[in-house]
Design an enzyme around this catalytic site. Structure first.
Site, PDB file in Angstrom:
ATOM      1  N   HIS A 245      27.747  93.412 -41.292  1.00  0.00           N
ATOM      2  CA  HIS A 245      27.726  94.737 -42.223  1.00  0.00           C
ATOM      3  C   HIS A 245      27.842  94.198 -43.688  1.00  0.00           C
ATOM      4  CE1 HIS A 245      27.133  99.048 -43.248  1.00  0.00           C
ATOM      5  NE2 HIS A 245      28.340  98.570 -43.983  1.00  0.00           N
TER       6      HIS A 245
ATOM      7  N   CYS B 239      31.274 103.686 -49.055  1.00  0.00           N
ATOM      8  CA  CYS B 239      32.125 104.314 -48.411  1.00  0.00           C
ATOM      9  C   CYS B 239      32.980 105.070 -49.191  1.00  0.00           C
ATOM     10  CB  CYS B 239      33.218 103.301 -47.777  1.00  0.00           C
ATOM     11  SG  CYS B 239      34.666 104.069 -46.705  1.00  0.00           S
TER      12      CYS B 239
ATOM     13  N   HIS C 287      27.857  94.778 -48.222  1.00  0.00           N
ATOM     14  CA  HIS C 287      27.554  95.248 -49.343  1.00  0.00           C
ATOM     15  C   HIS C 287      27.128  94.548 -50.483  1.00  0.00           C
ATOM     16  CE1 HIS C 287      28.876  99.684 -48.069  1.00  0.00           C
ATOM     17  NE2 HIS C 287      28.965  98.943 -46.984  1.00  0.00           N
TER      18      HIS C 287
END
Length: 326
Positions: free
Chosen positions: A215, A248, A217
């Site tokens: 995952h 987040c 970014h």
């Protein structure tokens, strides 16, 4: 325009994309999408061939308001659709509530660093690990799957660099037995490809046999590069969000996810045609316009360029029709 994507050798191989627009993508937006709009988005992504979707989170609505209707979305989908959908959870109670609504795939998240876990979930990493066996039990009772999701895998906004040994100790914790996957999260987008491939190789070698999910970014512009490094190191699933949406709320400095369009353009999975890619770009543009969010996808921008001899560019007439709302 209806050319198949695989004119080039695909690099995605057996790795699958999970689109996390409706969870991580929406976390920092100020606008709640209706249940109907979320369900429509799930169905359109599945229709286009996206193999996995994270459709929401069980986070408290007062802390993450855009997740308030997650259970309504779950209840509106069929069991067949839910087989391809994942829910973010942080407690056994989350699993119980979501499974009662029909969910079967859960991402149990904790942070490698205590300070981020306290900011994000309100407890220490150890407390989250202590509760994991109960979450696994609830999942197994409904025949579901549960991932061990490790946030702040590379760096923490409060503590800085996170040692690899810390990640291995969590991945190998006996209380995590029964999880199907290990999700390694570059929560702040500060990792570089060598770190990503190095850690994935170590986790695959030193931890019990589970799939690895990456995952990422795109905060420092390496979202696609890191995702490709993860795939080459053996990740079975990678996450992306339409238009690079997301971040987040409890991690200062965390910006958008790696763009799903960019990952797909780079990897060319077998199911992706240039026509489906164009439909995905249009879906993304409409959603981002509704949310008032910028489109950070370079591939989506490329699809709207004037280089029309390139199969991946949307025809000019389709661009004009989209702008007029037809």
């Amino acid at each position: 325009m209806n050319h198949h994507a695989n004119g080039l050798a695909a690099t995605l191989g057996s790795t699958i994309l999970r689109d996390v627009t409706l969870r991580d993508g929406l976390q920092l937006t100020g606008k709640l999408l209706s249940t109907e709009r979320k369900v429509e988005t799930v169905r359109e992504l599945l229709r286009l061939g996206v193999p996995a979707i994270e459709l929401g989170s069980m986070a408290r609505a007062d802390l993450v308001p855009t997740m308030a209707n997650t259970l309504e979305v779950v209840q509106a989908l069929t069991p067949e659709e839910l087989e391809k959908c994942w829910i973010w959870v942080a407690t056994p109670g989350h699993v119980a509530k979501a499974s009662a609504a029909g969910a079967r795939n859960f991402q149990y998240c904790l942070s490698a660093s205590d300070s981020h876990n306290k900011a994000n979930i309100g407890r220490t990493t150890e407390e989250s690990l202590a509760a994991l066996p109960q979450a696994i039990e609830y999942t197994q009772e409904v025949g579901g799957q549960i991932q061990l999701c490790i946030a702040t895998t590379f760096t923490c906004p409060f503590e800085g660099y996170v040692p690899e040994e810390r990640i291995l100790s969590i991945a190998n914790d006996l209380r995590a037995e029964g999880t199907t996957d290990i999700v390694l999260c570059d929560t702040l987008g500060q990792a570089i490809p060598a770190q990503v491939s190095g850690l994935i190789a170590r986790v695959r070698e030193e931890s019990p046999a589970r799939r690895i999910v990456y995952h990422g970014h795109d905060t420092w512009g390496l979202g696609v590069a890191n995702t490709l490094a993860a795939i080459q190191a053996g990740a079975a699933m990678v996450d992306g969000a339409l238009g690079g949406l997301g971040g987040c709320p409890f991690a200062p400095g965390a910006s958008g996810n790696t763009s799903s369009e960019d990952i797909l353009f780079a990897t060319r999975p077998e199911w992706l045609t240039t026509e489906k890619f164009g439909d995905l770009v249009v879906l993304s543009e409409k959603l981002l316009a509704e949310l008032g969010e910028p489109n950070r996808s370079k591939a989506a921008q490329g699809a709207r360029s004037r280089a029309e001899a390139f199969d991946w560019v949307l025809p000019a007439e389709s661009a004009a029709a989209d702008r007029s709302g037809n």
